[in-house]
Design a protein around this motif. Structure first.
Motif, PDB file in Angstrom:
ATOM      1  N   HIS A 179       0.977  -1.218   0.023  1.00  0.00           N
ATOM      2  CA  HIS A 179       0.140  -0.090  -0.074  1.00  0.00           C
ATOM      3  C   HIS A 179       0.803   1.158  -0.066  1.00  0.00           C
ATOM      4  N   ARG A 180       0.933   1.823  -1.212  1.00  0.00           N
ATOM      5  CA  ARG A 180       2.008   2.792  -1.325  1.00  0.00           C
ATOM      6  C   ARG A 180       1.213   4.317  -1.146  1.00  0.00           C
ATOM      7  N   VAL A 181       1.687   5.218  -0.087  1.00  0.00           N
ATOM      8  CA  VAL A 181       1.056   6.299   0.166  1.00  0.00           C
ATOM      9  C   VAL A 181       1.438   7.357  -1.246  1.00  0.00           C
ATOM     10  N   VAL A 182       0.574   8.022  -2.074  1.00  0.00           N
ATOM     11  CA  VAL A 182       0.875   8.578  -2.996  1.00  0.00           C
ATOM     12  C   VAL A 182       0.449   9.984  -2.929  1.00  0.00           C
ATOM     13  N   ALA A 183      -0.526  10.274  -1.981  1.00  0.00           N
ATOM     14  CA  ALA A 183      -0.698  11.689  -1.798  1.00  0.00           C
ATOM     15  C   ALA A 183      -1.190  11.728  -0.388  1.00  0.00           C
ATOM     16  N   VAL A 184      -0.933  13.159   0.143  1.00  0.00           N
ATOM     17  CA  VAL A 184      -1.207  13.743   1.371  1.00  0.00           C
ATOM     18  C   VAL A 184      -2.029  14.930   1.498  1.00  0.00           C
ATOM     19  N   GLN A 185      -3.313  14.771   1.601  1.00  0.00           N
ATOM     20  CA  GLN A 185      -4.083  16.016   1.638  1.00  0.00           C
ATOM     21  C   GLN A 185      -3.906  16.678   2.948  1.00  0.00           C
ATOM     22  N   HIS A 186      -3.882  18.299   2.832  1.00  0.00           N
ATOM     23  CA  HIS A 186      -3.795  18.875   4.094  1.00  0.00           C
ATOM     24  C   HIS A 186      -4.725  19.933   4.027  1.00  0.00           C
ATOM     25  N   ARG A 187      -5.219  20.475   5.068  1.00  0.00           N
ATOM     26  CA  ARG A 187      -6.258  21.676   4.984  1.00  0.00           C
ATOM     27  C   ARG A 187      -5.865  22.337   6.555  1.00  0.00           C
ATOM     28  N   ALA A 188      -5.635  23.712   6.536  1.00  0.00           N
ATOM     29  CA  ALA A 188      -5.810  24.681   7.563  1.00  0.00           C
ATOM     30  C   ALA A 188      -4.604  23.938   8.610  1.00  0.00           C
ATOM     31  N   ASP A 189      -3.484  23.774   7.898  1.00  0.00           N
ATOM     32  CA  ASP A 189      -2.083  23.280   8.727  1.00  0.00           C
ATOM     33  C   ASP A 189      -2.456  22.143   9.536  1.00  0.00           C
ATOM     34  N   ARG A 190      -3.291  21.253   8.802  1.00  0.00           N
ATOM     35  CA  ARG A 190      -3.511  19.943   9.585  1.00  0.00           C
ATOM     36  C   ARG A 190      -3.453  18.893   8.111  1.00  0.00           C
ATOM     37  N   VAL A 191      -2.855  17.872   8.559  1.00  0.00           N
ATOM     38  CA  VAL A 191      -3.079  16.587   7.555  1.00  0.00           C
ATOM     39  C   VAL A 191      -4.386  15.984   7.984  1.00  0.00           C
ATOM     40  N   VAL A 192      -5.227  15.974   6.719  1.00  0.00           N
ATOM     41  CA  VAL A 192      -6.689  15.419   6.799  1.00  0.00           C
ATOM     42  C   VAL A 192      -6.632  13.999   6.195  1.00  0.00           C
ATOM     43  N   SER A 193      -6.023  13.643   5.188  1.00  0.00           N
ATOM     44  CA  SER A 193      -5.948  12.430   4.682  1.00  0.00           C
ATOM     45  C   SER A 193      -4.841  12.037   3.733  1.00  0.00           C
TER      46      SER A 193
END
Lengths: 626, 108
Positions: free
Chosen positions: A246-260
């Motif tokens: 399971h390769r992590v290919v993207a890290v979503q962030h919003r308002a200085d927090r990682v959300v997913s």
């Protein structure tokens, strides 16, 4: 054990969902700690095997260790954890390693008589003179690896025992490698210490065990991968499963927090197009290469941060495992191959790490390590050709015959070593400054922090990252495995906000640093102004001679004057007359100047050795606090 | 690396790379003690060795040191004269050195 449910819909996620990226020592230690604390989480591992570079690869019933991993630490908690995970399956092994150079095997750590015999008398004299020269005239600018090592071991020894091997490992000239690497990896070790240890046994300096000379270590019965396979099982039993491939290919962030995070799995998912799934998270602990992490961020990182991420360099690694039809080969755990005529950098003899690494006791299993760059000729070479190359090179250095090789297996390990070039600190600083804004993101591990960590260091980072989730405020970038230095003042709080810090967190405070600085202050010497010293002694000598000549003349003691005139033996032209006095005074002034100047210069040169030691000790302190 | 450690490191390196000054009084004291003891021992050594003529050359110092002789008592007198001379030379060297070093530093 069932793994916690994951979903594409963030709203359905557990309120305390922690995602750990990477199932190496750092990630799996974090997973185990997470499970112990009863916190939910999951580990995503891109590969199909756990352990990262500390994995054990199976081949025809044998186990291959990627790089040879000694289990040695000064951190009690880490050692306890190793025993907790593996119990009796952790063996105590003796270290034996040698250097192969110019058709000769040298004991490592170096032993004077052995080295003398190997080098020969003349070469040994050159080494000694070169060391003396380095002590008297050290290279003032110590920013590069060659300068750092030459100043401590002498140029000649550097050329023999460091230069070729280091350039093989890092694939670039020693003059381009930052001294930080040497300071961290050969910390506190210099020629005198090495020689002293060789004569007097295990070296200590103020109670410190010198880093590179550990003579005994722990080792799992079936190689380091066994540790991490078991650790992964234990974490899964505690509710933190590891999902391989399971390769992590993207890290979503919003308002200085990682959300997913977006994960690419081995099979297509119904929830997302292709095989991608999005997993919401409350916290992200990443041990993926920090450059990848930056490049995976969505929205994208600012251009300078991306540029810094692309500026970080890595060294890749491949190992050729050879199954040899011989019961015993050589007594070493591993051999450093310094000879420039073969490309292999190090040879591991896995049977000497643990007898159970080899399935058939009548065989041996060795690993020939090549330090490469992804895509270069060796990296791209066919496996069969690499096996042939390995067999030929093993024969060339006299380990065994190529015809004795039964079979071979190649493992390629990208990004095995973060490279400490001149720019890495600056790049890393830019990246850290940007990543620090994400309050629920922590980076751990060798590649996660772009630090050339041993696994105990990575494990401590994993432990602390999880403790930070529970309210501690431990700076993962300040961790140093030499924590015994910090235990003396373990009652000193380091946690912000008044929270009771975890026990090991106390040790993060460099308590000994202040004491050491006091010691260092005592060794700080200022330089003498050589010209001023020469002039002062010259003027005083000239005045002295003038006084000594005039005094008896003025006192009317002419019987003494013939005796005084004997000074003319040394001061040509001197006599008890006005012209003679002028000449003599000038000459005395010149001689005095030479005496004062040379004394000050000599003292400065000798004091420079103390200054170099001071800088070295300061460098040691710097590594505590990096 | 913390700010405080960085500052201390800078301070230490500044010390190591700055120009040393000589403490005039200390250099004078050390010079005095060394020269005084030196002349005392030199005189005493010749007295103990004895012989038909004791220390004719060293005795010439009486030209500069009134009252000095190569005898038991002269060794005590020599100690004071030697100490005085050593202190004067030490003070002079240190004083001149400090002045010159300061001057050169200002000019640079």
């Amino acid at each position: 054990m069932e793994t916690p449910p994951l979903t594409a819909n963030p709203s359905e996620t557990s309120p305390r969902q922690t995602i750990i990226v990477g199932a190496g020592p750092a990630g799996l230690t974090a997973a185990l700690e997470l499970s112990k604390q009863g916190l939910g989480g999951v580990v995503f591992e891109a590969d199909d095997i756990v352990g990262g570079i500390s994995r054990s690869v199976e081949f025809r019933g044998c186990r291959l260790d990627i790089g040879g991993h000694r289990f040695f630490t000064k951190v009690r908690e880490v050692e306890d954890l190793w025993h907790e995970i593996l119990g009796d399956e952790l063996l105590v092994r003796e270290r034996l390693s040698r250097i192969f150079y110019r058709d000769t095997f040298f004991d490592y750590p170096l032993k004077p008589l052995n080295a003398l015999r190997g080098l020969g008398f003349l070469e040994s004299c050159r080494v000694a003179l070169s060391y003396l020269h380095a002590q008297l005239f050290p290279i003032p600018d110590e920013r590069t690896f060659d300068a750092w090592v030459s100043n401590r071991f002498g140029r000649r020894l550097f050329e023999i025992f460091f230069e070729t091997y280091t350039e093989k490992v890092w694939g670039m000239p020693c003059s381009e490698i930052s001294a930080a690497w040497a300071a961290q990896r050969i910390k506190n070790l210099d020629l005198l210490t090495a020689v002293k240890n060789a004569f007097l046994g295990q070296g200590t300096r103020d109670g410190e065990v010198v880093t590179s000379l550990i003579e005994q270590f722990l080792y799992p019965r079936l190689g380091p991968g066994m540790m991490w396979e078991r650790c992964s099982e234990l974490a899964a039993q505690g509710g933190v499963a590891t999902r391989l491939q399971h390769r992590v290919v993207a890290v979503q962030h919003r308002a200085d927090r990682v959300v997913s995070v977006e994960v690419e799995g081995p099979e297509p998912s119904a929830a997302e197009s292709g095989s991608r799934q999005r997993h919401a998270c409350d916290a992200l602990i990443s041990s993926m290469p920090i450059s990848h992490l930056v490049e995976s961020m969505e929205p994208a990182a600012p251009a300078p941060v991306l540029a810094a991420a692309r500026g970080l360099r890595y060294r890749d690694f491949l190992i050729v495992g050879l199954l040899v039809d011989r019961k015993t080969l050589f007594p070493d755990n591993w051999i450093y191959v310094h000879s420039p005529d073969v490309r292999v950098g190090r040879v591991q003899n896995f049977k000497n790490w643990s007898p159970e690494m080899v399935a058939d006791p009548s065989h041996s299993f060795v690993g020939l390590e090549y330090f490469v760059d992804e895509g270069d000729d060796l990296w791209s070479m066919d496996d069969a050709d690499l096996v042939s190359l390995g067999a030929a090179e093993a024969e060339a250095i006299g380990l065994f015959l190529g015809s004795e090789v039964i079979d071979g297996h190649v493992v390629r390990m990208p990004k095995a070593y973060p490279v400490y070039d001149d720019e890495y600190e600056r790049h890393l600083g830019v990246i850290r400054d940007w990543l620090n804004r994400f309050e629920n993101l922590q980076t751990i591990g060798r590649n996660g922090q772009h630090r050339y960590n041993n696994q105990d260091h990575s494990m401590v980072a994993g432990l602390y990252a999880v403790r930070n989730l529970s309210g501690a405020a431990l700076d993962l970038w300040s961790i140093n495995v030499e924590q015994e230095y910090h235990e003396e003042k373990s009652s000193r709080p380091t946690s912000r906000g008044g929270a009771q810090p975890p026990a090991t967190g106390d040790r993060l405070t460099p308590a000994r640093v202040q004491n050491r600085l006091d010691d260092i202050l005592e060794s700080a010497f200022a330089q003498y102004d050589e010209i001023a010293a020469g002039a002062a002694v010259g003027v005083t000598t000239a005045l002295g001679l003038a006084f000594a000549t005039l005094f008896p003349v003025l006192r009317g003691q002419p019987d003494f004057l013939p005796t005084l005139s004997l000074l003319g033996q040394y001061l040509f032209g001197f006599e008890v007359s006005w012209p003679g006095l002028l000449i003599g005074t000038a000459e005395a002034g010149g001689l005095g100047f030479a005496l004062g100047w040379s004394t000050a210069r000599l003292m400065n040169r000798l004091v420079a050795a103390a200054e170099r030691d001071l800088e070295r000790r300061l460098a040691t302190i710097t590594t505590f606090e990096l | 690396m913390s700010q405080s450690t960085r500052d201390t490191e800078q301070a230490l390196l500044l010390v190591a790379r700055s120009v040393a000054r000589l403490r005039t009084a200390i250099v004078a004291l050390v010079g005095g003690m060394v020269c005084g003891t030196g002349l005392f021992v030199a005189t005493l050594w010749l007295v103990i060795k004895g012989g038909p003529t004791v220390g004719p050359t060293l005795g010439l110092l009486r030209v500069y040191y009134p009252g000095y002789s190569v005898t038991w008592g002269g060794s005590i007198v020599g100690f004071f004269y030697g100490a005085l001379t050593g202190a004067a030379v030490g003070w002079c060297v240190a004083f001149l050195y400090n002045r010159l070093a300061d001057r050169r530093l200002r000019r640079s």
